[in-house]
Design a protein around this motif. Structure first.
Motif, PDB file in Angstrom:
ATOM      1  N   SER A   7       0.841  -1.193   0.000  1.00 50.42           N
ATOM      2  CA  SER A   7       0.000   0.000   0.000  1.00 50.42           C
ATOM      3  C   SER A   7       0.877   1.245   0.000  1.00 50.42           C
ATOM      4  CB  SER A   7      -0.939   0.000   1.205  1.00 50.42           C
ATOM      5  OG  SER A   7      -1.989   0.940   1.027  1.00 50.42           O
ATOM      6  N   ASN A   8       0.237   2.420   0.027  1.00 46.11           N
ATOM      7  CA  ASN A   8       1.004   3.654  -0.095  1.00 46.11           C
ATOM      8  C   ASN A   8       1.951   3.866   1.086  1.00 46.11           C
ATOM      9  OD1 ASN A   8      -1.202   4.117   1.604  1.00 46.11           O
ATOM     10  ND2 ASN A   8      -1.964   5.879   0.452  1.00 46.11           N
ATOM     11  N   GLN A  14      -3.905   1.020   9.614  1.00 48.92           N
ATOM     12  CA  GLN A  14      -3.393  -0.273   9.154  1.00 48.92           C
ATOM     13  C   GLN A  14      -2.521  -0.970  10.193  1.00 48.92           C
ATOM     14  OE1 GLN A  14      -1.534   1.585   5.779  1.00 48.92           O
ATOM     15  NE2 GLN A  14      -3.012   0.746   4.329  1.00 48.92           N
ATOM     16  N   TYR A  81      -3.419  -5.965  -1.425  1.00 51.26           N
ATOM     17  CA  TYR A  81      -3.164  -4.680  -2.056  1.00 51.26           C
ATOM     18  C   TYR A  81      -4.115  -3.627  -1.509  1.00 51.26           C
ATOM     19  CZ  TYR A  81      -0.411  -7.339  -5.413  1.00 51.26           C
ATOM     20  OH  TYR A  81       0.528  -8.159  -5.988  1.00 51.26           O
ATOM     21  N   GLY A  82      -3.534  -2.484  -1.135  1.00 48.29           N
ATOM     22  CA  GLY A  82      -4.323  -1.323  -0.760  1.00 48.29           C
ATOM     23  C   GLY A  82      -4.238  -0.311  -1.877  1.00 48.29           C
ATOM     24  N   SER A  83      -3.749   0.879  -1.572  1.00 55.96           N
ATOM     25  CA  SER A  83      -3.576   1.913  -2.585  1.00 55.96           C
ATOM     26  C   SER A  83      -2.243   1.712  -3.293  1.00 55.96           C
ATOM     27  CB  SER A  83      -3.625   3.295  -1.916  1.00 55.96           C
ATOM     28  OG  SER A  83      -3.459   4.319  -2.853  1.00 55.96           O
ATOM     29  N   CYS A  84      -2.304   1.271  -4.549  1.00 60.96           N
ATOM     30  CA  CYS A  84      -1.072   0.996  -5.292  1.00 60.96           C
ATOM     31  C   CYS A  84      -1.397   0.889  -6.781  1.00 60.96           C
ATOM     32  CB  CYS A  84      -0.418  -0.295  -4.794  1.00 60.96           C
ATOM     33  SG  CYS A  84      -1.336  -1.786  -5.204  1.00 60.96           S
TER      34      CYS A  84
END
Length: 401
Positions: A7-8, A14, A81-84
């Motif tokens: 993720s970012n 998280q 996967y989160g923000s990616c």
């Protein structure tokens, strides 16, 4: 089982999940941060967690770290996967390797006719390539499943999820007594302490709380309302408080750190959550419920249909319906016992079910079941990792409450 979360950047939402999943038997876990925490967040008091924890790999630090991160992604039994970028997901889906996407809703701006061309193009670009799997979705909004299946087909691959900020354990009786005993300098002892917290921006509708305060005062209610946050609407809200004559019962406290906000939640009787459909999840709902607040929340917020059972552990109001919003708040102000019951039930919801400990254990169990090829949709009846059904924006109306 090797699990890699991409993720970012690591943040306080998280972190609890990451720490709990590290404690699961037979699990090796790494978090890959692909960017530095923005300066804006640091200025707001957020901590830079990317370099603090040994399980975090900062892929943006160097080419060597990026290669290390890519190998962790490729070799994992499960990748989250989160923000990616989509390219990091395709590294695995093109090889048939199990992936989960932790995702809020995709079409926050609406799904009407005017939005169809943009939404359809976005779906075909970001979702269609993964339609045939093996990508599963942990839905961090009750509306994610509907968005996923509007233009593409991910039926059978959507599970309830969310954000899991720190869950605190309290002596509930002591917590409720604390709420009754709180006063602020210059305030008379109120019947109820009401709290709103968030960024002061349009789609969070903090002005609805001031409209509420004016109406409650006119009807003779005794209360104290505190508004925490800063943003583009700050001057407008100060002027509203002055012009509506509620400066004797409404205070604006400015921006605060997450720990300071939690302290105010622990003292508040009622928490107001007024965002519209642009609120993907809304972790303040977890935090306020964990703090024993009786919540009144808009039905449009992504977390509300998962966390709040109307009249059982909180109250839901129809998004944008100020009259209904006020009606629900008045139900709490008119009945101390009912208000306490909502707060206690809210606390139980978070402490027993919707927390990082439960979510991490269920996630590992779910992943193992999918790897075995077993039916996973019926593994849990409710809560994290249970089946996320398709829910339309208009599922809730004031006349149904």
């Amino acid at each position: 089982m090797k699990i890699t979360y991409v993720s970012n950047f690591m943040n306080h939402h998280q972190l609890p999940f990451s720490q709990r999943i590290l404690s699961q038997d037979g699990v090796e876990y790494t978090f890959v941060a692909i960017e530095a925490i923005p300066q804006e967040r640091l200025d707001m008091g957020y901590e830079d967690m990317n370099h603090k924890y040994p399980f975090v790999i900062c892929a943006y630090d160097s080419e060597k770290k990026m290669r290390q991160a890519e190998k962790l992604i490729d070799d994992a039994d499960v990748a989250i996967y989160g923000s990616c970028p989509d390219s990091l997901i395709m590294r695995r889906t093109n090889k048939g390797k199990l992936c989960f996407k932790f995702s809020e809703r995709y079409f926050k701006e609406g799904t009407g006719l005017l939005q169809v061309p943009h939404n359809l193009a976005s779906a075909w670009k970001h979702l269609k390539p993964f339609e045939n799997g093996p990508l599963y979705f942990c839905c961090s909004s009750a509306y994610t499943a509907a968005d996923l299946n509007r233009y593409t087909n991910f039926k059978g691959r959507t599970f309830k999820w969310g954000y899991f900020p720190e869950t605190k354990k309290y002596n509930v009786d002591e917590l409720m007594k604390q709420k009754l005993s709180v006063t602020s300098a210059g305030w008379k002892h109120p019947q109820a302490s009401i709290l709103w917290a968030g960024r002061l921006i349009g789609w969070k509708h903090p002005d609805a709380s001031i409209e509420l305060a004016a109406s409650l005062k006119e009807k003779g209610y005794s209360f104290k309302m505190s508004i925490i946050g800063n943003g583009e609407m700050e001057a407008q809200l100060h002027e509203m408080i002055r012009s509506k004559g509620v400066d004797d019962c409404v205070e604006m406290l400015g921006a605060m750190s997450p720990n300071e906000v939690r302290a105010h939640m622990e003292s508040a009787d009622v928490f107001l959550f007024t965002s519209d459909f642009n609120e993907g999840w809304g972790a303040v709902l977890n935090e306020s419920m964990n703090s024993g607040c009786a919540v009144v929340a808009s039905h449009a917020i992504g977390s509300v249909p998962f966390l709040v059972k109307d009249g059982v552990n909180g109250l839901v109001y129809e998004n944008g319906n100020q009259e209904h919003f006020e009606k629900q708040v008045r139900r709490l102000l008119d009945d101390d016992a009912y208000r306490r019951k909502m707060g206690e039930s809210a606390y139980t919801t978070i402490s027993d079910t919707w927390n990082a400990q439960v979510a991490s254990g269920r996630f590992v169990e779910l992943a193992r079941k999918i790897i075995k090829g077993d039916l996973a949709q019926t593994l849990f009846e409710d809560g994290p990792c249970s089946s996320a059904e398709i829910l339309d924006n208009g599922w809730y109306h004031a006349n149904e409450s």
